[in-house]
Design an enzyme around this catalytic site. Structure first.
Site, short mmCIF file in Angstrom:
data_model
loop_
_atom_site.label_atom_id
_atom_site.label_comp_id
_atom_site.label_asym_id
_atom_site.label_seq_id
_atom_site.Cartn_x
_atom_site.Cartn_y
_atom_site.Cartn_z
N THR A 61 -4.53 13.60 5.23
CA THR A 61 -3.12 13.76 5.60
C THR A 61 -2.90 15.05 6.37
O THR A 61 -2.28 15.07 7.45
CB THR A 61 -2.20 13.70 4.37
OG1 THR A 61 -2.58 12.58 3.58
CG2 THR A 61 -0.74 13.59 4.76
N LYS A 113 5.32 3.32 8.46
CA LYS A 113 4.17 4.21 8.60
C LYS A 113 2.87 3.39 8.62
O LYS A 113 2.03 3.56 9.50
CB LYS A 113 4.15 5.18 7.41
CG LYS A 113 3.04 6.20 7.46
CD LYS A 113 2.83 6.90 6.12
CE LYS A 113 4.09 7.53 5.56
NZ LYS A 113 3.80 8.48 4.46
N LYS A 142 5.35 1.71 -3.04
CA LYS A 142 5.29 3.06 -3.60
C LYS A 142 5.52 2.96 -5.09
O LYS A 142 6.20 2.05 -5.56
CB LYS A 142 6.38 3.95 -2.99
CG LYS A 142 6.13 5.44 -3.15
CD LYS A 142 5.20 5.96 -2.06
CE LYS A 142 4.81 7.39 -2.26
NZ LYS A 142 4.10 7.91 -1.07
N ASN A 152 -2.06 19.14 -1.66
CA ASN A 152 -3.07 18.46 -0.85
C ASN A 152 -2.77 18.50 0.64
O ASN A 152 -3.62 18.87 1.45
CB ASN A 152 -3.20 17.01 -1.35
CG ASN A 152 -4.11 16.19 -0.46
OD1 ASN A 152 -3.66 15.48 0.43
ND2 ASN A 152 -5.40 16.32 -0.68
N LYS A 200 0.85 -1.19 0.00
CA LYS A 200 0.00 0.00 0.00
C LYS A 200 0.88 1.23 0.00
O LYS A 200 1.81 1.34 0.81
CB LYS A 200 -0.88 0.00 1.27
CG LYS A 200 -1.81 1.19 1.36
CD LYS A 200 -3.09 0.96 0.57
CE LYS A 200 -3.88 2.22 0.31
NZ LYS A 200 -3.44 2.94 -0.91
N GLN A 244 7.20 3.77 3.97
CA GLN A 244 5.78 3.38 4.01
C GLN A 244 5.56 2.10 4.84
O GLN A 244 4.52 1.95 5.47
CB GLN A 244 5.29 3.17 2.56
CG GLN A 244 3.79 3.28 2.40
CD GLN A 244 3.30 4.72 2.31
OE1 GLN A 244 3.91 5.55 1.66
NE2 GLN A 244 2.20 5.02 2.97
N GLY A 250 -2.66 8.37 -4.15
CA GLY A 250 -2.01 9.61 -4.59
C GLY A 250 -0.73 9.93 -3.85
O GLY A 250 -0.41 9.32 -2.83
N ASP A 251 0.02 10.86 -4.38
CA ASP A 251 1.21 11.46 -3.74
C ASP A 251 1.47 12.73 -4.56
O ASP A 251 0.57 13.20 -5.27
CB ASP A 251 2.40 10.49 -3.76
CG ASP A 251 3.54 10.95 -2.85
OD1 ASP A 251 3.42 10.79 -1.63
OD2 ASP A 251 4.54 11.51 -3.34
N SER A 297 -6.87 5.85 3.71
CA SER A 297 -6.86 4.93 2.57
C SER A 297 -7.24 3.52 3.03
O SER A 297 -8.00 2.81 2.37
CB SER A 297 -5.48 4.88 1.91
OG SER A 297 -5.29 5.97 1.04
P1 NDP Z 1 0.89 17.86 -4.14
O1 NDP Z 1 1.36 17.50 -5.48
O2 NDP Z 1 -0.56 18.08 -3.91
O3 NDP Z 1 1.64 19.17 -3.61
C1 NDP Z 1 3.01 19.22 -3.51
C2 NDP Z 1 3.42 20.60 -3.06
O4 NDP Z 1 4.81 20.60 -2.76
C3 NDP Z 1 3.22 21.64 -4.14
O5 NDP Z 1 2.98 22.87 -3.55
C4 NDP Z 1 4.57 21.62 -4.85
O6 NDP Z 1 4.87 22.79 -5.59
C5 NDP Z 1 5.51 21.44 -3.69
N1 NDP Z 1 6.73 20.75 -4.17
C6 NDP Z 1 6.80 19.56 -4.80
N2 NDP Z 1 8.07 19.26 -5.12
C7 NDP Z 1 8.80 20.29 -4.69
C8 NDP Z 1 10.18 20.57 -4.72
N3 NDP Z 1 11.04 19.69 -5.26
N4 NDP Z 1 10.59 21.73 -4.14
C9 NDP Z 1 9.69 22.61 -3.59
N5 NDP Z 1 8.38 22.38 -3.54
C10 NDP Z 1 7.94 21.25 -4.07
O7 NDP Z 1 1.44 16.73 -3.18
P2 NDP Z 1 1.01 16.35 -1.69
O8 NDP Z 1 0.53 17.55 -0.97
O9 NDP Z 1 0.14 15.16 -1.78
O10 NDP Z 1 2.39 15.85 -1.07
C11 NDP Z 1 3.27 16.71 -0.33
C12 NDP Z 1 4.18 15.86 0.53
O11 NDP Z 1 3.40 15.08 1.45
C13 NDP Z 1 5.04 14.83 -0.22
O12 NDP Z 1 6.26 14.67 0.47
C14 NDP Z 1 4.22 13.55 -0.10
O13 NDP Z 1 5.04 12.40 -0.24
C15 NDP Z 1 3.71 13.70 1.31
N6 NDP Z 1 2.53 12.91 1.66
C16 NDP Z 1 1.39 12.96 0.92
C17 NDP Z 1 0.28 12.23 1.29
C18 NDP Z 1 -1.01 12.31 0.56
O14 NDP Z 1 -1.97 11.68 1.02
N7 NDP Z 1 -1.13 13.05 -0.50
C19 NDP Z 1 0.31 11.34 2.47
C20 NDP Z 1 1.55 11.43 3.24
C21 NDP Z 1 2.60 12.17 2.81
P3 NDP Z 1 4.76 22.77 -7.19
O15 NDP Z 1 3.30 22.81 -7.48
O16 NDP Z 1 5.48 23.97 -7.65
O17 NDP Z 1 5.42 21.50 -7.66
O1 2IT Z 2 3.07 8.93 1.62
C1 2IT Z 2 1.93 8.50 1.81
O2 2IT Z 2 1.60 7.96 2.87
C2 2IT Z 2 0.93 8.68 0.74
N1 2IT Z 2 1.25 9.28 -0.28
C3 2IT Z 2 -0.45 8.09 0.88
C4 2IT Z 2 -0.45 6.62 0.54
C5 2IT Z 2 -1.80 5.98 0.47
O3 2IT Z 2 -1.81 4.79 0.11
O4 2IT Z 2 -2.81 6.60 0.78
#
Ligand code: NDP
Ligand code: 2IT
Length: 448
Positions: free
Chosen positions: A212, A117, A129, A243, A93, A114, A168-169, A380
């Site tokens: 998240t 976590k 992943k 997100n 997952k 993961q 998603g990620d 999830s």
């Molecule tokens: P999104 O794609 O929705 O948003 C990512 C954000 O981070 C955007 O604002 C993006 O800016 C910025 N970003 C991405 N890459 C870079 C970079 N190299 N340098 C600076 N800014 C950057 O992703 P999420 O919000 O889903 O994910 C954000 C973080 O949270 C990640 O580390 C992800 O692995 C983690 N995460 C996500 C989960 C989820 O459920 N979605 C769960 C747990 C962890 P820009 O638009 O300019 O790229």
């Molecule tokens: O980093 C993470 O935990 C995620 N991007 C969410 C993974 C999931 O299966 O919901």
């Protein structure tokens, strides 16, 4: 600091040799091994059973070609990945990251994290992943759809509701999951819970979008409470505007804090009046534009080009919610010097090892990613449960379960840290508690 335990130190050298050119993966393994030194001392049976050696080796690594055609009729090709890291406690997952920086080492570090976590959530999910170096930015809906369909055309033969359940990620949100789900259904002729984060009309869970970001705040709130503090009246710096950042901003504000910054990969905004989230949602979720557009809504706010200076903003609490290694030693020192006493991670591995050293040297509260951001994957898991019983729960029900899970995760980290004489070190607590459940399961299953 070098590892003291000879077995783990030697094993880390092997991991380094075997995974050359993958610094993020080595960084993640080194951190976990550092925390597991007291476990290796106390549990020679886990060494004998080969658990440590096996847990750093993915069960399966899939790399594939993703061909697609852009709007000008030009042939394009990207590289797709799915790392099925560990299935000891449930089906693989974990999310799918779509970003030009994606390569094997990024997906392996994320898959490795993961495992622990997912274990902390208490739900039956293994670690995995996936992703691709495809950049959704600036692509039309049609291009994103054709890419997602091509990606799933290969991926569909490796995943399934009882095998591997992606989500998603970075770069993968509801739109991408929808296109991938549609293609899976078409190819397999099966309507199943093979992906999470689905749209609400086809099996998605209420509160998954918020999970998240909300979860980070629920976890942080517990950590603050345990240390005689709360979000009330605190200044919060949040990075990212995707997100995780959006819903962390919402919940922190609801809990009485003032969030003063958000960012994207180009720069960051600072609003002394507190971020206007409706404006950010319009820019990011509806228009898919850059964060500097915020100034059109709030000319009194400021925009700074580049990301690193965001950590120079004076604050009480920092919630990094963008990407890996976004806080280095210098940024951590700036946070500490300006009075920040708590860093809690929404992103995966946003702090470099040197930054983490700074947090501990300054007695800051540190909520590590694999505990603090586990709310997304936890919901999830709840989406999978709802899909299995072909029912959907109310927002309040899912949100209530999420809160309970985050409170329990904090408790496990706190208790494991205390048990191993490391009170207040929630990083060690998270690594130890997450590891032990998986390790026992691996041993019981003959360490296959
Ligand atoms: P999104 O794609 O929705 O948003 C990512 C954000 O981070 C955007 O604002 C993006 O800016 C910025 N970003 C991405 N890459 C870079 C970079 N190299 N340098 C600076 N800014 C950057 O992703 P999420 O919000 O889903 O994910 C954000 C973080 O949270 C990640 O580390 C992800 O692995 C983690 N995460 C996500 C989960 C989820 O459920 N979605 C769960 C747990 C962890 P820009 O638009 O300019 O790229
Ligand atoms: O980093 C993470 O935990 C995620 N991007 C969410 C993974 C999931 O299966 O919901």
């Amino acid at each position: 600091m070098a590892l003291q335990n000879k077995y783990l130190a030697d094993l880390l050298e092997t991991v380094k040799k075997r995974n050359q050119g993958e610094p993020e993966f080595i960084q993640a393994v080194t951190e976990v091994f550092t925390s597991l030194e007291p476990v290796a001392e106390k549990r020679p049976d886990l060494i004998e059973a080969g658990v440590f050696e096996r847990i750093v080796e993915p069960e399966r690594q899939i790399i594939f070609r993703v061909p697609w055609v852009d709007d000008n009729g030009v042939q394009r090709v990207n590289r797709g990945f799915r790392i099925e890291f560990n299935s000891a406690i449930g089906p693989y997952k974990g999310g799918i990251r779509l970003h030009p920086s994606v390569y094997l080492g990024i997906i392996k570090f994320l898959g490795f994290e993961q495992i622990f976590k997912n274990s902390l959530t208490t739900l039956p999910m293994g670690g995995g992943k996936g992703g691709s170096d495809f950049d959704p930015k600036g692509k039309s809906d049609g291009e994103v759809m054709r890419f997602c369909q091509s990606f799933m055309t290969e991926l569909c033969r490796h995943i399934g509701p009882n095998t591997d359940v992606p989500a998603g990620d970075i770069g993968t949100g509801a739109r991408e999951i929808g296109y991938m789900f549609g293609q899976y259904k078409r190819l397999r002729n099966e309507f199943t819970g093979v992906l999470t984060g689905k749209g609400l009309t086809f099996g998605g869970s209420l509160a998954r979008t918020e999970a998240t970001g909300y979860g980070v705040c629920y976890f942080t709130n517990e950590m603050l409470k345990a240390n005689g503090k709360s979000f009330e009246g605190q200044r919060v710096v949040i990075s990212g505007s995707g997100n995780v950042a959006i819903y962390a901003t919402q919940k922190a504000t609801e809990l009485g804090a003032k969030v003063v910054t958000m960012s994207d990969s180009n720069g960051f905004i600072y609003d002394e009046n507190g971020i206007d989230l409706a404006a950010v949602k319009q820019i990011k979720e509806v228009e898919r534009k850059r964060i500097k557009e915020y100034l059109n809504y709030h000319p009194e706010a400021t925009y700074t080009e580049g990301c690193s200076k965001i950590w120079n903003t004076p604050c009480d609490i920092a919630l990094p919610c963008a990407t890996q290694n976004e806080i280095n030693e210098e940024s951590a020192k700036a946070l500490a010097a300006n009075g920040c006493y708590c860093v809690s991670e929404g992103a995966n591995m946003p702090s470099t090892p040197e930054a983490i050293d700074v947090y501990f040297a300054n007695n800051m509260l540190y909520g590590p990613a694999k505990a603090a951001n586990a709310g997304g994957v936890a919901v999830s898991g709840l989406e999978m449960s709802q899909n299995s019983e072909r029912l959907s729960w109310t927002f309040e029900d899912v949100d209530g379960r999420l809160k309970k899970i985050m409170v329990e995760i904090f408790k496990s980290c706190d208790e494991a840290a205390k048990e191993y004489g490391l009170e207040g070190n929630y990083m060690a607590g998270a690594n130890i508690a997450g590891f032990l459940k998986v390790a026992e399961a691996m041993k019981a299953q003959g360490c296959v």
